[in-house]
Design a protein around this motif. Structure first.
Motif, PDB file in Angstrom:
ATOM      1  N   LEU A 145      11.945 -14.320   8.499  1.00 24.72           N
ATOM      2  CA  LEU A 145      11.484 -13.553   7.798  1.00 24.72           C
ATOM      3  C   LEU A 145       9.855 -13.443   7.440  1.00 24.72           C
ATOM      4  O   LEU A 145       9.921 -14.211   6.627  1.00 24.72           O
ATOM      5  CB  LEU A 145      12.718 -13.240   6.186  1.00 24.72           C
ATOM      6  CG  LEU A 145      12.252 -11.952   5.690  1.00 24.72           C
ATOM      7  CD1 LEU A 145      13.011 -10.819   6.438  1.00 24.72           C
ATOM      8  CD2 LEU A 145      13.531 -12.120   4.011  1.00 24.72           C
ATOM      9  N   ILE A 146       9.571 -12.016   6.919  1.00 25.97           N
ATOM     10  CA  ILE A 146       8.368 -11.922   6.805  1.00 25.97           C
ATOM     11  C   ILE A 146       8.450 -11.232   5.369  1.00 25.97           C
ATOM     12  O   ILE A 146       9.178  -9.582   5.580  1.00 25.97           O
ATOM     13  CB  ILE A 146       7.229 -11.074   7.616  1.00 25.97           C
ATOM     14  CG1 ILE A 146       7.279 -12.161   8.844  1.00 25.97           C
ATOM     15  CG2 ILE A 146       6.660 -10.974   6.812  1.00 25.97           C
ATOM     16  CD1 ILE A 146       6.128 -11.589   9.957  1.00 25.97           C
ATOM     17  N   TYR A 147       8.188 -11.505   4.499  1.00 24.37           N
ATOM     18  CA  TYR A 147       8.354 -11.032   3.111  1.00 24.37           C
ATOM     19  C   TYR A 147       7.465 -10.019   2.501  1.00 24.37           C
ATOM     20  O   TYR A 147       6.695 -11.209   1.629  1.00 24.37           O
ATOM     21  CB  TYR A 147       8.658 -12.503   2.225  1.00 24.37           C
ATOM     22  CG  TYR A 147      10.270 -11.591   1.140  1.00 24.37           C
ATOM     23  CD1 TYR A 147      11.342 -11.087   0.443  1.00 24.37           C
ATOM     24  CD2 TYR A 147       9.191 -11.470  -0.111  1.00 24.37           C
ATOM     25  CE1 TYR A 147      12.171 -10.458  -0.136  1.00 24.37           C
ATOM     26  CE2 TYR A 147       9.846 -10.822  -1.716  1.00 24.37           C
ATOM     27  CZ  TYR A 147      11.418 -10.390  -1.261  1.00 24.37           C
ATOM     28  OH  TYR A 147      11.505 -10.307  -2.680  1.00 24.37           O
ATOM     29  N   CYS A 148       7.125  -9.347   2.208  1.00 27.94           N
ATOM     30  CA  CYS A 148       5.606  -8.356   1.527  1.00 27.94           C
ATOM     31  C   CYS A 148       6.143  -7.793   0.134  1.00 27.94           C
ATOM     32  O   CYS A 148       7.230  -7.094   0.431  1.00 27.94           O
ATOM     33  CB  CYS A 148       4.964  -8.042   2.634  1.00 27.94           C
ATOM     34  SG  CYS A 148       3.639  -6.440   1.583  1.00 27.94           S
ATOM     35  N   SER A 149       5.566  -8.653  -0.584  1.00 28.31           N
ATOM     36  CA  SER A 149       5.149  -8.071  -1.946  1.00 28.31           C
ATOM     37  C   SER A 149       4.062  -7.300  -2.453  1.00 28.31           C
ATOM     38  O   SER A 149       3.312  -8.190  -2.170  1.00 28.31           O
ATOM     39  CB  SER A 149       5.056  -9.080  -3.226  1.00 28.31           C
ATOM     40  OG  SER A 149       6.845  -9.337  -2.716  1.00 28.31           O
ATOM     41  N   ILE A 150       4.407  -5.749  -2.757  1.00 26.83           N
ATOM     42  CA  ILE A 150       2.836  -5.462  -2.860  1.00 26.83           C
ATOM     43  C   ILE A 150       2.774  -4.780  -4.591  1.00 26.83           C
ATOM     44  O   ILE A 150       3.973  -4.655  -5.451  1.00 26.83           O
ATOM     45  CB  ILE A 150       3.048  -4.050  -2.157  1.00 26.83           C
ATOM     46  CG1 ILE A 150       2.656  -4.789  -1.607  1.00 26.83           C
ATOM     47  CG2 ILE A 150       1.159  -3.048  -3.194  1.00 26.83           C
ATOM     48  CD1 ILE A 150       3.270  -2.827  -0.087  1.00 26.83           C
ATOM     49  N   THR A 151       1.908  -5.500  -5.081  1.00 23.03           N
ATOM     50  CA  THR A 151       1.379  -5.214  -6.516  1.00 23.03           C
ATOM     51  C   THR A 151       0.356  -4.706  -7.231  1.00 23.03           C
ATOM     52  O   THR A 151      -0.479  -4.712  -6.483  1.00 23.03           O
ATOM     53  CB  THR A 151       2.033  -6.540  -7.597  1.00 23.03           C
ATOM     54  OG1 THR A 151       1.721  -7.426  -7.131  1.00 23.03           O
ATOM     55  CG2 THR A 151       3.267  -7.126  -7.015  1.00 23.03           C
ATOM     56  N   GLY A 152       0.197  -4.463  -8.542  1.00 18.71           N
ATOM     57  CA  GLY A 152      -1.296  -4.028  -9.154  1.00 18.71           C
ATOM     58  C   GLY A 152      -2.473  -5.791  -9.163  1.00 18.71           C
ATOM     59  O   GLY A 152      -3.157  -5.460  -8.698  1.00 18.71           O
ATOM     60  N   TYR A 153      -1.511  -6.642  -9.549  1.00 20.54           N
ATOM     61  CA  TYR A 153      -2.612  -7.332  -9.738  1.00 20.54           C
ATOM     62  C   TYR A 153      -2.182  -8.637  -8.893  1.00 20.54           C
ATOM     63  O   TYR A 153      -2.455  -9.814  -8.853  1.00 20.54           O
ATOM     64  CB  TYR A 153      -2.546  -7.916 -10.741  1.00 20.54           C
ATOM     65  CG  TYR A 153      -3.548  -6.924 -11.763  1.00 20.54           C
ATOM     66  CD1 TYR A 153      -4.721  -6.524 -12.012  1.00 20.54           C
ATOM     67  CD2 TYR A 153      -2.199  -6.105 -12.940  1.00 20.54           C
ATOM     68  CE1 TYR A 153      -4.810  -5.008 -12.619  1.00 20.54           C
ATOM     69  CE2 TYR A 153      -2.436  -5.277 -13.310  1.00 20.54           C
ATOM     70  CZ  TYR A 153      -3.948  -4.559 -13.119  1.00 20.54           C
ATOM     71  OH  TYR A 153      -5.321  -3.337 -14.285  1.00 20.54           O
ATOM     72  N   GLY A 154      -1.528  -8.558  -8.027  1.00 17.96           N
ATOM     73  CA  GLY A 154      -0.613 -10.276  -7.329  1.00 17.96           C
ATOM     74  C   GLY A 154       0.559 -10.909  -8.377  1.00 17.96           C
ATOM     75  O   GLY A 154       1.390 -10.526  -9.533  1.00 17.96           O
ATOM     76  N   GLN A 155       0.537 -11.708  -7.464  1.00 18.74           N
ATOM     77  CA  GLN A 155       1.894 -12.330  -7.915  1.00 18.74           C
ATOM     78  C   GLN A 155       1.294 -13.600  -9.028  1.00 18.74           C
ATOM     79  O   GLN A 155       2.037 -14.379  -9.050  1.00 18.74           O
ATOM     80  CB  GLN A 155       2.786 -13.466  -7.017  1.00 18.74           C
ATOM     81  CG  GLN A 155       3.244 -12.474  -5.678  1.00 18.74           C
ATOM     82  CD  GLN A 155       4.947 -11.136  -5.961  1.00 18.74           C
ATOM     83  OE1 GLN A 155       5.392 -11.803  -6.900  1.00 18.74           O
ATOM     84  NE2 GLN A 155       4.414  -9.874  -6.107  1.00 18.74           N
ATOM     85  N   THR A 156       0.298 -14.100  -9.236  1.00 21.62           N
ATOM     86  CA  THR A 156      -0.203 -15.436 -10.168  1.00 21.62           C
ATOM     87  C   THR A 156      -1.545 -14.403 -11.174  1.00 21.62           C
ATOM     88  O   THR A 156      -1.999 -13.643 -10.262  1.00 21.62           O
ATOM     89  CB  THR A 156      -0.996 -16.275  -9.073  1.00 21.62           C
ATOM     90  OG1 THR A 156      -1.735 -15.397  -8.458  1.00 21.62           O
ATOM     91  CG2 THR A 156       0.437 -16.878  -8.784  1.00 21.62           C
ATOM     92  N   GLY A 157      -1.872 -14.971 -11.938  1.00 20.45           N
ATOM     93  CA  GLY A 157      -3.081 -14.473 -12.474  1.00 20.45           C
ATOM     94  C   GLY A 157      -2.409 -14.243 -13.980  1.00 20.45           C
ATOM     95  O   GLY A 157      -0.944 -13.761 -14.009  1.00 20.45           O
TER      96      GLY A 157
END
Length: 352
Positions: free
Chosen positions: A118-130
Motif C-alpha cells: 500500500l502507498i499511503y499519502c497524507s496531505i497536510t498544511g505543515y506535514g507530519q513532523t515539526g
C-alpha cells in the motif's frame, strides 16, 4: 476511464481542495478512485456557490471520474470495512490532521500490515513532523510561512490575496501526485509500498525556486518590485485605454527590440537590456504611456503577428474560448450526474 493509470485503485478520504484535486488528476489519468464520504460531515466544496444542478460547480469538478461510498468512520465496524477494502487497493489519500487516521483505527501502520504494497499519502498544511504539525491553516497562511507572499505584489500595497490556491494545488495536489507515482515506480521494483508525507508549506517553500536560490545561496532577499520577474523590470502588466491589461514578457533582446519597435519606442531598446533600476523604470513608464493609448482589442490585433511575448490578460471565460486552449481541448463536457452536461476545465496532461 482508460489511461496509463488504469491499473491503479485509490481510496480517497480527502475533502476540500488539495486531496480531491490530486485524486481527480489520478482519475483523469485512468485510476479507479473511490471517495469515502462522511454522511454527517459537510464538505464545504459541496455547498459552496455557485451551483449547477444538484451540487456546486466546484464539487462536481473535483469529484469527476470517481465513485463514492458513504461511511461514517467513527461508527462501529467502519474501520473493519476499510481494512477489508484496502486489501484490493493500491493507494490511500487522506487529508486529516496528523494522528486522526490512527485514532480512527486506519492509520498507515495498521493498513500496511494488511497490505504491505500500500502507498499511503497524507496531505497536510505543515506535514507530519515539526512544531506546526497540529496547527490549523489555509492557502494564504502556507504561502506566508513559506516566504512566497513576501516578494509578491506591489511595494506600496503589500502581498495580494492570490486568485488561485497556489499552496493547495501547485503545492499539495501536484506534489502529492508526484510522490504517489514515484512510490508506484519504487513498488514495481521492490514490491513494497510506503508513506508519502506532503506538507503544503514545504511545497510552497520549494515553489520559491529562483528567488529562493538567490536568497539561500546568494544572500539576496527578494522584495516586491525588485526582481526581474516580480515587477522590478519592464516585465509587467500594463493598463489599456479601456481599463483592461496587457502582459509584457519580452525579456530576451530579440523580443524586447520587437516590443520597442512595435510601440514606437525604438530609441529605448538599450534600456530593456540595462540592469539599472532607473533605466527599467523609465522604460516601464514609456511602455505604460503607449499601452494606455489603445484598447485591448487593438493591441491584440497589433501583436497578433508579432512574436514578442506580449499577450492580453483574459478572463476565465475568455481564456476558455482562446483558440490555443480550444485546440488543446482544455474545456470538456462531463455528465454532472443527472444526464445533463457540464463544462469543466480539462486535464492538462496529454499522452500521445
Amino acid at each position: 476511464m482508460s489511461g496509463p493509470l488504469s491499473s491503479l485503485r485509490v481510496l480517497d478520504f480527502s475533502t476540500l481542495l488539495p486531496g480531491p484535486y490530486a485524486t481527480m488528476l489520478l482519475a483523469d489519468m485512468g485510476a479507479e478512485v473511490l471517495r469515502i464520504e462522511a454522511p454527517d460531515r459537510v464538505d464545504l466544496t459541496k455547498v459552496m456557490p455557485p451551483f449547477d444542478g444538484t451540487f456546486s460547480t466546484a464539487f462536481s469538478y473535483l469529484t469527476r471520474g470517481k465513485e463514492t461510498l458513504s461511511l461514517n468512520l467513527k461508527e462501529d465496524g467502519a474501520a473493519d470495512r476499510i481494512k477489508e477494502l484496502v486489501k484490493d487497493y493500491d493507494v490511500v489519500v487522506e487529508q486529516f490532521r496528523p494522528g486522526v487516521m490512527d485514532r480512527l483505527g486506519i492509520g498507515y501502520e495498521t493498513l500496511k500490515a494488511i497490505n504491505p504494497a500500500l502507498i499511503y499519502c497524507s496531505i497536510t498544511g505543515y506535514g507530519q513532523t515539526g512544531p506546526y504539525r497540529d496547527r490549523a491553516g489555509h492557502d494564504i497562511n502556507y504561502l506566508s510561512i513559506a516566504g512566497v507572499s513576501s516578494h509578491c505584489g506591489r511595494a506600496d500595497s503589500g502581498p495580494p490575496p492570490m486568485g488561485i490556491e497556489i499552496a493547495d494545488v501547485a503545492g499539495g495536489s501536484h506534489h502529492a501526485v508526484m510522490g504517489i507515482l514515484a512510490a508506484v515506480i519504487q513498488r514495481q521494483q521492490t514490491g513494497e509500498g510506503q508513506f508519502v508525507d506532503i506538507s503544503m508549506t514545504d511545497a510552497a517553500f520549494a515553489l520559491n525556486a529562483m528567488s529562493g536560490a538567490a536568497c539561500l545561496a546568494g544572500g539576496i532577499e527578494q522584495k516586491p518590485e525588485t526582481g526581474l520577474l516580480n515587477g522590478g523590470s519592464f516585465y509587467d502588466y500594463y493598463q489599456t485605454r479601456d481599463d483592461r491589461w496587457l502582459s509584457v514578457g519580452s525579456l530576451e533582446p530579440q523580443f524586447s527590440a520587437r516590443l520597442c519597435d512595435t510601440l514606437g519606442l525604438s530609441e529605448m531598446k538599450g534600456l530593456a537590456l540595462s540592469q539599472k533600476p532607473a533605466d527599467q523604470n523609465a522604460l516601464k513608464e514609456a511602455i505604460a504611456g503607449k499601452v494606455r493609448e489603445k484598447d485591448l482589442a487593438e493591441w491584440q490585433s497589433i501583436f497578433a503577428e508579432q512574436d514578442a511575448c506580449v499577450e492580453p490578460v483574459l478572463t476565465i471565460s475568455e481564456a476558455a474560448e482562446h483558440p490555443q486552449l480550444k485546440a488543446r481541448g482544455m474545456v470538456i463536457e462531463v455528465d454532472r450526474g443527472d444526464g445533463e452536461l457540464q463544462r469543466q476545465l480539462g486535464c492538462p496532461i496529454r499522452f500521445v
